[in-house]
Design an enzyme around this catalytic site. Sequence first.
Site, PDB file in Angstrom:
ATOM      1  N   SER A  37       0.847  -1.196   0.000  1.00 19.18           N
ATOM      2  CA  SER A  37       0.000   0.000   0.000  1.00 19.18           C
ATOM      3  C   SER A  37       0.881   1.245   0.000  1.00 19.18           C
ATOM      4  CB  SER A  37      -0.924  -0.018   1.226  1.00 19.18           C
ATOM      5  OG  SER A  37      -0.196  -0.330   2.398  1.00 19.18           O
ATOM      6  N   GLU A  45       1.115   5.490   0.956  1.00 13.14           N
ATOM      7  CA  GLU A  45       0.518   6.585   1.732  1.00 13.14           C
ATOM      8  C   GLU A  45       0.865   7.934   1.114  1.00 13.14           C
ATOM      9  OE1 GLU A  45       0.740   6.292   6.033  1.00 13.14           O
ATOM     10  OE2 GLU A  45       1.304   8.413   6.133  1.00 13.14           O
ATOM     11  N   ASP A  79      -2.119  13.986  16.999  1.00 14.70           N
ATOM     12  CA  ASP A  79      -1.471  14.873  17.981  1.00 14.70           C
ATOM     13  C   ASP A  79      -2.170  16.216  17.918  1.00 14.70           C
ATOM     14  OD1 ASP A  79       0.686  13.114  18.862  1.00 14.70           O
ATOM     15  OD2 ASP A  79       1.363  13.280  16.792  1.00 14.70           O
ATOM     16  N   PHE A 130      12.265  14.563  11.672  1.00 18.74           N
ATOM     17  CA  PHE A 130      11.026  13.835  11.817  1.00 18.74           C
ATOM     18  C   PHE A 130      11.202  12.646  12.784  1.00 18.74           C
ATOM     19  CE2 PHE A 130       7.444  11.333   9.838  1.00 18.74           C
ATOM     20  CZ  PHE A 130       6.473  12.176  10.347  1.00 18.74           C
ATOM     21  N   HIS A 150       3.941  -1.076   3.680  1.00 18.71           N
ATOM     22  CA  HIS A 150       3.183   0.162   3.478  1.00 18.71           C
ATOM     23  C   HIS A 150       4.222   1.266   3.249  1.00 18.71           C
ATOM     24  CE1 HIS A 150      -0.142   3.058   4.190  1.00 18.71           C
ATOM     25  NE2 HIS A 150       0.732   3.760   4.896  1.00 18.71           N
TER      26      HIS A 150
HETATM   27  P1  FAD Z   1      -2.726   5.852  20.469  1.00 20.38           P
HETATM   28  O1  FAD Z   1      -2.770   4.432  20.010  1.00 20.38           O
HETATM   29  O2  FAD Z   1      -3.938   6.377  21.147  1.00 20.38           O
HETATM   30  O3  FAD Z   1      -1.450   5.996  21.416  1.00 20.38           O
HETATM   31  C1  FAD Z   1      -0.950   7.276  21.791  1.00 20.38           C
HETATM   32  C2  FAD Z   1      -0.185   7.183  23.092  1.00 20.38           C
HETATM   33  O4  FAD Z   1      -1.092   7.005  24.179  1.00 20.38           O
HETATM   34  C3  FAD Z   1       0.780   6.007  23.187  1.00 20.38           C
HETATM   35  O5  FAD Z   1       1.894   6.424  23.952  1.00 20.38           O
HETATM   36  C4  FAD Z   1      -0.012   4.935  23.919  1.00 20.38           C
HETATM   37  O6  FAD Z   1       0.822   4.028  24.639  1.00 20.38           O
HETATM   38  C5  FAD Z   1      -0.854   5.773  24.869  1.00 20.38           C
HETATM   39  N1  FAD Z   1      -2.209   5.203  25.070  1.00 20.38           N
HETATM   40  C6  FAD Z   1      -2.992   4.640  24.125  1.00 20.38           C
HETATM   41  N2  FAD Z   1      -4.170   4.256  24.647  1.00 20.38           N
HETATM   42  C7  FAD Z   1      -4.145   4.591  25.946  1.00 20.38           C
HETATM   43  C8  FAD Z   1      -5.075   4.468  26.991  1.00 20.38           C
HETATM   44  N3  FAD Z   1      -6.300   3.922  26.774  1.00 20.38           N
HETATM   45  N4  FAD Z   1      -4.707   4.933  28.222  1.00 20.38           N
HETATM   46  C9  FAD Z   1      -3.488   5.491  28.420  1.00 20.38           C
HETATM   47  N5  FAD Z   1      -2.549   5.640  27.449  1.00 20.38           N
HETATM   48  C10 FAD Z   1      -2.879   5.208  26.219  1.00 20.38           C
HETATM   49  N6  FAD Z   1      -0.861  11.617  12.651  1.00 20.38           N
HETATM   50  C11 FAD Z   1      -1.720  12.502  12.089  1.00 20.38           C
HETATM   51  O7  FAD Z   1      -1.938  13.570  12.673  1.00 20.38           O
HETATM   52  N7  FAD Z   1      -2.339  12.257  10.896  1.00 20.38           N
HETATM   53  C12 FAD Z   1      -2.157  11.101  10.237  1.00 20.38           C
HETATM   54  O8  FAD Z   1      -2.742  10.907   9.166  1.00 20.38           O
HETATM   55  C13 FAD Z   1      -1.266  10.124  10.791  1.00 20.38           C
HETATM   56  N8  FAD Z   1      -1.070   8.930  10.187  1.00 20.38           N
HETATM   57  C14 FAD Z   1      -0.271   7.985  10.792  1.00 20.38           C
HETATM   58  C15 FAD Z   1      -0.160   6.731  10.189  1.00 20.38           C
HETATM   59  C16 FAD Z   1       0.638   5.747  10.784  1.00 20.38           C
HETATM   60  C17 FAD Z   1       0.742   4.400  10.113  1.00 20.38           C
HETATM   61  C18 FAD Z   1       1.336   6.022  11.988  1.00 20.38           C
HETATM   62  C19 FAD Z   1       2.222   4.981  12.602  1.00 20.38           C
HETATM   63  C20 FAD Z   1       1.212   7.273  12.588  1.00 20.38           C
HETATM   64  C21 FAD Z   1       0.399   8.251  12.015  1.00 20.38           C
HETATM   65  N9  FAD Z   1       0.208   9.510  12.602  1.00 20.38           N
HETATM   66  C22 FAD Z   1      -0.635  10.427  12.026  1.00 20.38           C
HETATM   67  C23 FAD Z   1       0.907   9.847  13.847  1.00 20.38           C
HETATM   68  C24 FAD Z   1       0.041   9.529  15.074  1.00 20.38           C
HETATM   69  O9  FAD Z   1      -1.136  10.302  15.048  1.00 20.38           O
HETATM   70  C25 FAD Z   1       0.864   9.866  16.320  1.00 20.38           C
HETATM   71  O10 FAD Z   1       1.913   8.941  16.446  1.00 20.38           O
HETATM   72  C26 FAD Z   1       0.064  10.004  17.599  1.00 20.38           C
HETATM   73  O11 FAD Z   1       0.942  10.571  18.588  1.00 20.38           O
HETATM   74  C27 FAD Z   1      -0.444   8.691  18.170  1.00 20.38           C
HETATM   75  O12 FAD Z   1      -1.509   8.197  17.464  1.00 20.38           O
HETATM   76  P2  FAD Z   1      -2.003   6.688  17.754  1.00 20.38           P
HETATM   77  O13 FAD Z   1      -3.195   6.454  16.943  1.00 20.38           O
HETATM   78  O14 FAD Z   1      -0.892   5.749  17.628  1.00 20.38           O
HETATM   79  O15 FAD Z   1      -2.403   6.858  19.297  1.00 20.38           O
END
Ligand code: FAD
Length: 282
Positions: A12, A14, A105, A212, A262
């Site tokens: 895939s 991105e 974020d 980054f 990916h």
């Molecule tokens: P989560 O899975 O929610 O985790 C975030 C943090 O919180 C981690 O440290 C985790 O350990 C902790 N955590 C999770 N759940 C809980 C809980 N229930 N209680 C307490 N702590 C918890 N960013 C963008 O803005 N736009 C994008 O399009 C984008 N695409 C991405 C695509 C990929 C494949 C990846 C790997 C990252 C992408 N990001 C994007 C970056 C991402 O948004 C950041 O890394 C963000 O800081 C974390 O998102 P997450 O979904 O992994 O968060």
Amino acid sequence: MESQRQYPAQFSFEFFPPKGEQGEARLAATRDELAKLNPRYVSVTYGAGGSTQAGTLDAVRGMLGAGLDCAPHLSCIGSSKEQLRELLDTYREMGVKRIVALRGDLPSGMRDSGDLHYANELVAFIRAETGDHFHLEVAAYPEFHPQAKSALHDLDNFQRKVEAGASAAITQYFYNADAYLRFVDECEKRGLDLPIIPGIMPITNYTQLARFSGMCGAEIPRWLDRRLAAYGDDLESIRTLGHTVVVELCRRLLDAGAPGLHFYTMNQSGPTLALWRDLGLD
Ligand code: FAD
């Protein structure tokens, strides 16, 4: 790691929503070049709090119009449930079948973190609202998320996303294959049986990559960092070394049973096409 072999390899690409006419033209050209490789799907990033919403929607429309299966990224931080619901409805109407579900974020200056605070809550919300309509990809961090309290806590949180209904995961990029292989082993030990697709970042620009990587917690191994830094403005040498390193990484991952790759294209076709060619993926 062995059990990952049961999934057919999936590739895939991105993209991010471009700014301005030039960026749009470049994305369209990149999309058309990479579409020839027949990817399983493509994805388009999304700025948390809806900051790129119009651009993401336009880019997704363009991808679908070009006949590609397209997964918009959707991040929950800074958004209300109502905003997320509307966006999910829009995507359903557009024929979208996949979503990359993220926390995101909070952009600097934005105070309101919205209704959902972690990606597991978003996955549960999407499942509650739309059942099995969407194939949901979530993010995985083989070198751990920079804000995680501990490696173990990060794995627990990854597990929450899987248990909330994730279909597959895409990793943050990394250059150390062992980090990925260990992460997959840990997941298997916990019975998390979903494809975990390595995210691959081509190396084309050292300064940008170093900045980054510092922000997202992806490690550039010291030997590689030093060698890339030593090339200074010599972009050709950076690209040549970067290409060799990433081809080796991808080969090792696929040989070890990774269920696909990916590619973070950065809206450029050249580096991904070169990897594709040298990996013999045609
Ligand atoms: P989560 O899975 O929610 O985790 C975030 C943090 O919180 C981690 O440290 C985790 O350990 C902790 N955590 C999770 N759940 C809980 C809980 N229930 N209680 C307490 N702590 C918890 N960013 C963008 O803005 N736009 C994008 O399009 C984008 N695409 C991405 C695509 C990929 C494949 C990846 C790997 C990252 C992408 N990001 C994007 C970056 C991402 O948004 C950041 O890394 C963000 O800081 C974390 O998102 P997450 O979904 O992994 O968060």
